[in-house]
Design a protein around this motif. Structure first.
Motif, short mmCIF file in Angstrom:
data_model
loop_
_atom_site.label_atom_id
_atom_site.label_comp_id
_atom_site.label_asym_id
_atom_site.label_seq_id
_atom_site.Cartn_x
_atom_site.Cartn_y
_atom_site.Cartn_z
N LEU A 178 0.87 -1.27 0.01
CA LEU A 178 0.08 -0.12 0.05
C LEU A 178 0.77 1.09 -0.15
CD1 LEU A 178 -2.84 1.13 0.20
CD2 LEU A 178 -2.69 1.07 2.67
N GLY A 179 2.01 1.25 0.74
CA GLY A 179 2.89 2.54 0.69
C GLY A 179 3.68 2.52 -0.44
N ALA A 180 3.93 1.55 -1.02
CA ALA A 180 4.74 1.58 -2.37
C ALA A 180 3.89 2.20 -3.43
CB ALA A 180 5.43 0.25 -2.81
N ALA A 181 2.39 1.94 -3.36
CA ALA A 181 1.57 2.34 -4.57
C ALA A 181 1.35 4.04 -4.27
CB ALA A 181 0.15 1.74 -4.07
N SER A 182 1.91 4.58 -3.52
CA SER A 182 1.80 6.08 -3.18
C SER A 182 2.77 6.84 -4.01
CB SER A 182 1.79 6.46 -1.89
OG SER A 182 2.87 6.30 -1.20
N LEU A 183 4.00 6.24 -4.36
CA LEU A 183 5.02 6.71 -4.82
C LEU A 183 4.77 7.48 -6.24
CD1 LEU A 183 8.04 7.27 -4.26
CD2 LEU A 183 8.82 5.26 -5.75
N SER A 184 3.89 6.92 -6.79
CA SER A 184 3.52 7.43 -8.32
C SER A 184 2.81 8.69 -7.85
CB SER A 184 2.54 6.51 -9.11
OG SER A 184 1.31 6.37 -8.31
N LEU A 185 2.19 8.90 -7.01
CA LEU A 185 1.51 10.33 -6.67
C LEU A 185 2.58 11.10 -6.21
CD1 LEU A 185 -1.66 9.12 -4.85
CD2 LEU A 185 -1.62 10.14 -7.07
N VAL A 186 3.56 10.91 -5.30
CA VAL A 186 4.69 11.74 -4.88
C VAL A 186 5.32 12.45 -6.27
CG1 VAL A 186 6.63 11.78 -3.70
CG2 VAL A 186 4.71 10.53 -2.79
N ILE A 187 5.51 11.32 -6.99
CA ILE A 187 6.40 11.87 -8.33
C ILE A 187 5.70 12.83 -9.38
CG2 ILE A 187 7.67 10.97 -10.47
CD1 ILE A 187 8.29 8.52 -8.69
N THR A 188 4.47 12.50 -9.37
CA THR A 188 3.62 13.21 -10.58
C THR A 188 2.92 14.56 -9.79
OG1 THR A 188 1.69 11.83 -10.35
CG2 THR A 188 3.17 11.08 -11.98
N TYR A 189 2.78 14.29 -8.58
CA TYR A 189 2.07 15.71 -8.24
C TYR A 189 2.63 17.09 -8.67
CZ TYR A 189 1.54 19.61 -5.17
OH TYR A 189 1.34 21.01 -5.00
N PRO A 190 3.79 17.19 -8.72
CA PRO A 190 4.62 18.48 -9.06
C PRO A 190 4.12 18.88 -10.39
CG PRO A 190 6.13 17.31 -7.88
CD PRO A 190 5.26 16.33 -7.92
N LEU A 191 3.98 17.79 -11.20
CA LEU A 191 3.54 18.19 -12.75
C LEU A 191 2.10 18.75 -13.01
CD1 LEU A 191 5.01 14.98 -14.50
CD2 LEU A 191 6.01 17.44 -14.47
N MET A 192 1.14 18.48 -11.75
CA MET A 192 -0.22 18.77 -12.09
C MET A 192 -0.77 20.19 -12.06
SD MET A 192 -1.91 15.83 -12.17
CE MET A 192 -0.44 15.14 -13.01
N LYS A 193 0.38 21.10 -11.56
CA LYS A 193 0.09 22.35 -11.76
C LYS A 193 0.30 22.96 -13.16
CE LYS A 193 3.54 23.11 -8.65
NZ LYS A 193 4.38 23.45 -7.82
N ARG A 194 0.91 22.36 -14.19
CA ARG A 194 1.05 22.53 -15.39
C ARG A 194 0.15 22.12 -16.31
NH1 ARG A 194 5.82 21.28 -13.13
NH2 ARG A 194 7.64 22.31 -13.71
N ILE A 195 -0.89 21.22 -15.88
CA ILE A 195 -1.92 20.60 -16.57
C ILE A 195 -3.31 20.74 -16.08
CG2 ILE A 195 -2.94 18.26 -17.10
CD1 ILE A 195 -0.10 17.16 -16.60
N THR A 196 -3.54 20.92 -14.79
CA THR A 196 -4.94 21.37 -14.21
C THR A 196 -4.83 22.27 -13.44
OG1 THR A 196 -6.92 20.13 -13.32
CG2 THR A 196 -4.53 19.38 -12.56
N TYR A 197 -6.17 22.92 -13.04
CA TYR A 197 -6.30 24.04 -12.05
C TYR A 197 -6.76 23.08 -10.63
CZ TYR A 197 -6.62 27.87 -15.35
OH TYR A 197 -6.45 29.12 -16.21
N TRP A 198 -6.66 21.99 -10.79
CA TRP A 198 -6.82 21.23 -9.40
C TRP A 198 -5.42 20.54 -9.08
CZ3 TRP A 198 -11.45 21.33 -6.78
CH2 TRP A 198 -12.64 22.01 -7.46
N PRO A 199 -4.43 20.97 -8.92
CA PRO A 199 -3.19 20.36 -8.41
C PRO A 199 -3.38 20.14 -6.96
CG PRO A 199 -2.55 22.65 -8.85
CD PRO A 199 -3.95 22.50 -9.22
#
Length: 362
Positions: A178-199
């Motif tokens: 379960l903990g390892a599954a969160s790593l994808s969110l940790v890595i991709t979150y900083p990119l969201m501010k470039r894509i959506t108004y809902w980072p």
């Protein structure tokens, strides 16, 4: 100095001599800015006044280490609190009736929160190094100003993630996955501010993973009737505080093309934050009902509702200093809930089966 004192002692008059001597001694004892006992001496020696604040401790660290500590945001520990507190909620809710939370798990998750928040900040600054140079509040970050190179930040990130993995491996297999599954969110979150108004929504999904992980670390798996409403409440909470946080940078964000809920909501921010607050409180009540919490828990939820109402009502989204003040006050929200969970759980009666087992052993 000796000559001055001797001259005063030889001054005529029985009272004037001692009086002058006393005044001279007082003048010599009082530190002046340029004297060895004054602040000027400390400044010339490169010493700083002792401070036990997080920023003061980072400033007192050895020079080569300071950029890495600032990269982890150890000088601004509010982010670690906001990451850690949802972990404490689920650990507290998973405790046996009438018992305190597992202190070992609380300390283990605290260590993990420091490491993972540091790793997340490192990833964020690596992605945003060009953006950070253009924003006044972030222009002094270590990677942006060149105190740490990209290669050094990669190596540092690897060290943080390795230590965080050691913490994760202390948990059961379910929690490790379960903990390892969160790593994808940790890595991709900083990119969201470039894509959506809902980072901020993606940040909420990332920062509140501990609401799931804490329960599974204690129980061996998630009780979704408790964990999902708690996780949902945490996500709503993040939308509240990080939207407030984003209002600090909205002018710079508009110029460089970065998106946020602050820009999306604009003058309607308070209405949106009120809606998120109601959703958060409903989720907390559902979690409390499903794990049979007591009135002390709901008293804490009521206190949280009052705190959020005051926070939103007095918020001035056009004053960055007020936004920062309101943002940091959310540590109080998280602590109130944790205290309510612990108190509510202690109010419960212990499981009769457990009590019978204890009596049998006696």
């Amino acid at each position: 100095m000796v000559a001055l004192v001797a001259r005063l002692c030889r001054a005529p008059g029985t009272a004037a001599g001692p009086l002058r001597l006393f005044r001279a001694a007082a003048a010599l004892a009082a530190p002046t800015p340029g004297s060895p006992l004054g602040l000027g001496w400390e400044a010339r020696r490169g010493r700083r006044p002792l401070s036990f604040s997080a920023a003061g401790l980072v400033s007192a660290a050895p020079g080569p280490l300071q950029p890495y500590l600032r990269l982890m945001r150890l000088d601004k520990p509010i982010g670690m609190w906001l990451l850690y507190l949802p972990c404490t909620w689920s650990i507290g809710l998973a405790a046996e009736p009438g018992c305190f939370p597992d202190w070992y798990m609380l300390s283990l998750f605290g260590t993990g929160a420091v490491l993972m928040r540091g790793a997340g900040c490192t990833i964020n600054d690596m992605w945003d190094r060009d953006y950070d140079k253009k924003v006044l509040r972030t222009a002094s970050r270590p990677i942006a100003v060149g105190d740490i190179s990209t290669f050094q930040s990669f190596v540092f990130l690897g060290g943080q993630l390795s230590l965080a993995l050691c913490v994760l491996l202390c948990l059961n297999y379910y929690s490790i996955a379960l903990g390892a599954a969160s790593l994808s969110l940790v890595i991709t979150y900083p990119l969201m501010k470039r894509i959506t108004y809902w980072p901020q929504l993606v940040l909420g999904l990332t920062f509140n993973w501990g609401a799931l992980l804490g329960w599974s670390a204690i129980k061996g798996s998630c009780d979704w009737s408790v964990c999902l409403p708690l996780y949902f409440s945490g996500v709503m909470w993040t939308l509240i505080y990080d939207t407030i946080y984003a209002h600090q940078d909205k002018r710079d964000d508009m110029i460089i093309g970065v998106k946020s809920t602050a820009l999306r909501f604009n003058e309607n921010t308070k209405q949106w934050l009120s809606g998120f607050s109601v959703a958060m409180l409903v989720g907390l009540c559902v979690s409390g009902i499903n794990c049979e919490q007591t009135f002390l828990y709901y008293t804490a939820v009521a206190a949280i509702s009052a705190h959020l109402a005051q926070q939103i009502y007095t918020l001035d989204i056009h004053k960055p200093e007020d936004c920062w003040k309101k943002f940091t006050s959310n540590r109080t929200v998280g602590l109130l809930l944790f205290i309510g969970i612990v108190a509510g759980n202690l109010w419960k009666r212990k499981d009769p089966k457990e009590m019978n087992a204890i009596n049998t052993d006696i």
